[in-house]
Design an enzyme around this catalytic site. Structure first.
Site, PDB file in Angstrom:
ATOM      1  N   LYS A 128      52.823  34.878  60.801  1.00 57.78           N
ATOM      2  CA  LYS A 128      52.353  34.109  59.548  1.00 57.78           C
ATOM      3  C   LYS A 128      51.860  32.618  59.924  1.00 57.78           C
ATOM      4  CE  LYS A 128      56.033  34.983  56.973  1.00 57.78           C
ATOM      5  NZ  LYS A 128      56.979  35.898  58.079  1.00 57.78           N
TER       6      LYS A 128
ATOM      7  N   ARG B 138      59.917  34.254  48.570  1.00 55.92           N
ATOM      8  CA  ARG B 138      60.791  35.063  49.729  1.00 55.92           C
ATOM      9  C   ARG B 138      61.454  36.322  49.083  1.00 55.92           C
ATOM     10  NH1 ARG B 138      60.853  32.591  54.626  1.00 55.92           N
ATOM     11  NH2 ARG B 138      62.328  33.385  56.169  1.00 55.92           N
TER      12      ARG B 138
ATOM     13  N   ARG C  78      60.953  34.771  71.934  1.00 52.56           N
ATOM     14  CA  ARG C  78      60.020  33.342  71.136  1.00 52.56           C
ATOM     15  C   ARG C  78      60.929  32.248  72.012  1.00 52.56           C
ATOM     16  NH1 ARG C  78      59.033  32.906  65.028  1.00 52.56           N
ATOM     17  NH2 ARG C  78      61.239  32.908  64.875  1.00 52.56           N
TER      18      ARG C  78
ATOM     19  N   ARG D  13      65.019  29.181  69.124  1.00 51.36           N
ATOM     20  CA  ARG D  13      65.478  29.064  67.834  1.00 51.36           C
ATOM     21  C   ARG D  13      66.696  29.421  67.448  1.00 51.36           C
ATOM     22  NH1 ARG D  13      60.993  30.165  63.100  1.00 51.36           N
ATOM     23  NH2 ARG D  13      62.798  30.956  62.245  1.00 51.36           N
TER      24      ARG D  13
ATOM     25  N   ARG E 277      68.027  38.732  59.549  1.00 52.02           N
ATOM     26  CA  ARG E 277      66.867  38.281  58.884  1.00 52.02           C
ATOM     27  C   ARG E 277      66.024  39.363  58.577  1.00 52.02           C
ATOM     28  NH1 ARG E 277      65.041  34.689  63.349  1.00 52.02           N
ATOM     29  NH2 ARG E 277      63.132  34.109  62.009  1.00 52.02           N
TER      30      ARG E 277
HETATM   31  P1  AMP Z   1      61.331  31.150  58.628  1.00 59.45           P
HETATM   32  O1  AMP Z   1      60.898  30.187  59.622  1.00 59.45           O
HETATM   33  O2  AMP Z   1      60.257  31.420  57.519  1.00 59.45           O
HETATM   34  O3  AMP Z   1      61.866  32.530  59.235  1.00 59.45           O
HETATM   35  O4  AMP Z   1      62.547  30.408  57.835  1.00 59.45           O
HETATM   36  C1  AMP Z   1      63.822  30.159  58.416  1.00 59.45           C
HETATM   37  C2  AMP Z   1      65.012  30.132  57.706  1.00 59.45           C
HETATM   38  O5  AMP Z   1      64.779  29.411  56.414  1.00 59.45           O
HETATM   39  C3  AMP Z   1      65.313  31.649  56.901  1.00 59.45           C
HETATM   40  O6  AMP Z   1      66.030  32.489  57.742  1.00 59.45           O
HETATM   41  C4  AMP Z   1      66.207  31.040  55.542  1.00 59.45           C
HETATM   42  O7  AMP Z   1      67.402  30.827  56.101  1.00 59.45           O
HETATM   43  C5  AMP Z   1      65.365  30.045  55.281  1.00 59.45           C
HETATM   44  N1  AMP Z   1      64.264  30.233  54.478  1.00 59.45           N
HETATM   45  C6  AMP Z   1      62.898  29.742  54.605  1.00 59.45           C
HETATM   46  N2  AMP Z   1      62.211  29.936  53.442  1.00 59.45           N
HETATM   47  C7  AMP Z   1      63.104  30.435  52.528  1.00 59.45           C
HETATM   48  C8  AMP Z   1      62.867  30.921  51.217  1.00 59.45           C
HETATM   49  N3  AMP Z   1      61.692  31.162  50.669  1.00 59.45           N
HETATM   50  N4  AMP Z   1      63.969  31.325  50.397  1.00 59.45           N
HETATM   51  C9  AMP Z   1      65.239  31.352  51.141  1.00 59.45           C
HETATM   52  N5  AMP Z   1      65.482  30.959  52.377  1.00 59.45           N
HETATM   53  C10 AMP Z   1      64.383  30.215  53.122  1.00 59.45           C
END
Ligand code: AMP
Length: 232
Positions: free
Chosen positions: A24, A100, A137, A168, A179
């Site tokens: 994404k 999300r 990654r 990360r 996740r």
């Molecule tokens: P990502 O980089 O999109 O995988 O996001 C990393 C982390 O940020 C996720 O595992 C959540 O803990 C938090 N996060 C990001 N976007 C959201 C969202 N829209 N709602 C809730 N938590 C989020």
């Protein structure tokens, strides 16, 4: 015929859906350039807050490390605040990582109106593939370039700028499992939310970033430019 890459909607709002590691972020950067829109990654925003040790960053750091979701209210207010700044600048937005949950989607649509969302693009990559991608990654701390390393190696030199690329905090085996399982729980209602409103398009996310981008632009064409128009 070659037409402008700028869609008729002056400020397109595009939502990206897909598992963690589906690409994404990579596609968001390309689509943002193509659509002259801003890429908003809620994950990046939260990680920046953690790195800056801001009050919000301190509050969300343990949630991110566990691979759980932060509260819908917090996410909604962060995104709406950013959207307000962008509408003043008359810029569109590629939403990466938000909404999300169906609850976030519903609250977002009630706040901005469903007709302001142009499309939700799902990038489909099987779970076994994203699991391997996430485990290998490594992200450069200086330029954010993503590189790969064998699962046991924590840090490597970034091929782009030579600084250190690390795993990360939420790419550990336990957090990846958490996740992906949170994603599976939320995916069906979220997909249905956009499908019910005629906004969902899905593309195969396997292949090179260029190939996936071409598929994405082709799939989005009827939503953003109207059927049959050439897109640059
Ligand atoms: P990502 O980089 O999109 O995988 O996001 C990393 C982390 O940020 C996720 O595992 C959540 O803990 C938090 N996060 C990001 N976007 C959201 C969202 N829209 N709602 C809730 N938590 C989020």
């Amino acid at each position: 015929m070659r037409t402008s890459t700028v869609p008729p909607t002056a400020s397109p709002i595009l939502v990206l859906l897909g598992r963690q590691g589906a690409g994404k972020g990579t596609q968001a950067v390309r689509l943002a350039r193509h659509l002259q829109a801003v890429h908003l990654s809620t994950g990046d925003l939260l990680r920046q807050a953690v790195a800056a040790d801001s009050p919000m960053g301190r509050a969300v750091a343990p949630v991110l490390a566990r691979g759980e979701l932060v509260s819908d209210d917090l996410m909604l207010s962060v995104v709406l605040e950013r959207l307000a700044e962008l509408s003043t600048a008359r810029k569109g937005m590629i939403l990466d990582g938000f909404p999300r949950t169906a609850l976030q989607a519903d609250a977002f649509v009630r706040a901005i109106g469903v007709s302001t969302i142009d499309a939700a693009l799902e990038i489909d990559v099987p779970v076994a593939v994203v699991r391997d991608r996430l485990a290998s990654r490594r992200v450069c701390g200086a330029c954010s370039t993503v590189t790969t390393a064998p699962p046991a190696i924590e840090a490597v030199a970034c091929g782009q700028c030579g600084n250190v690329a690390r795993r990360r905090a939420d790419d550990t085996a336990a957090a990846i499992d958490r996740r992906l399982s949170v994603y599976e729980e939320q995916a069906t209602p979220l997909r249905k939310f956009f499908a019910d409103r005629g906004l969902l398009v899905s593309v195969d996310g396997l292949g090179s970033p260029e190939t996936v981008f071409e598929r994405a632009v082709k799939a989005l064409r009827p939503m953003l430019w109207g059927e049959g128009m050439a897109v640059g």
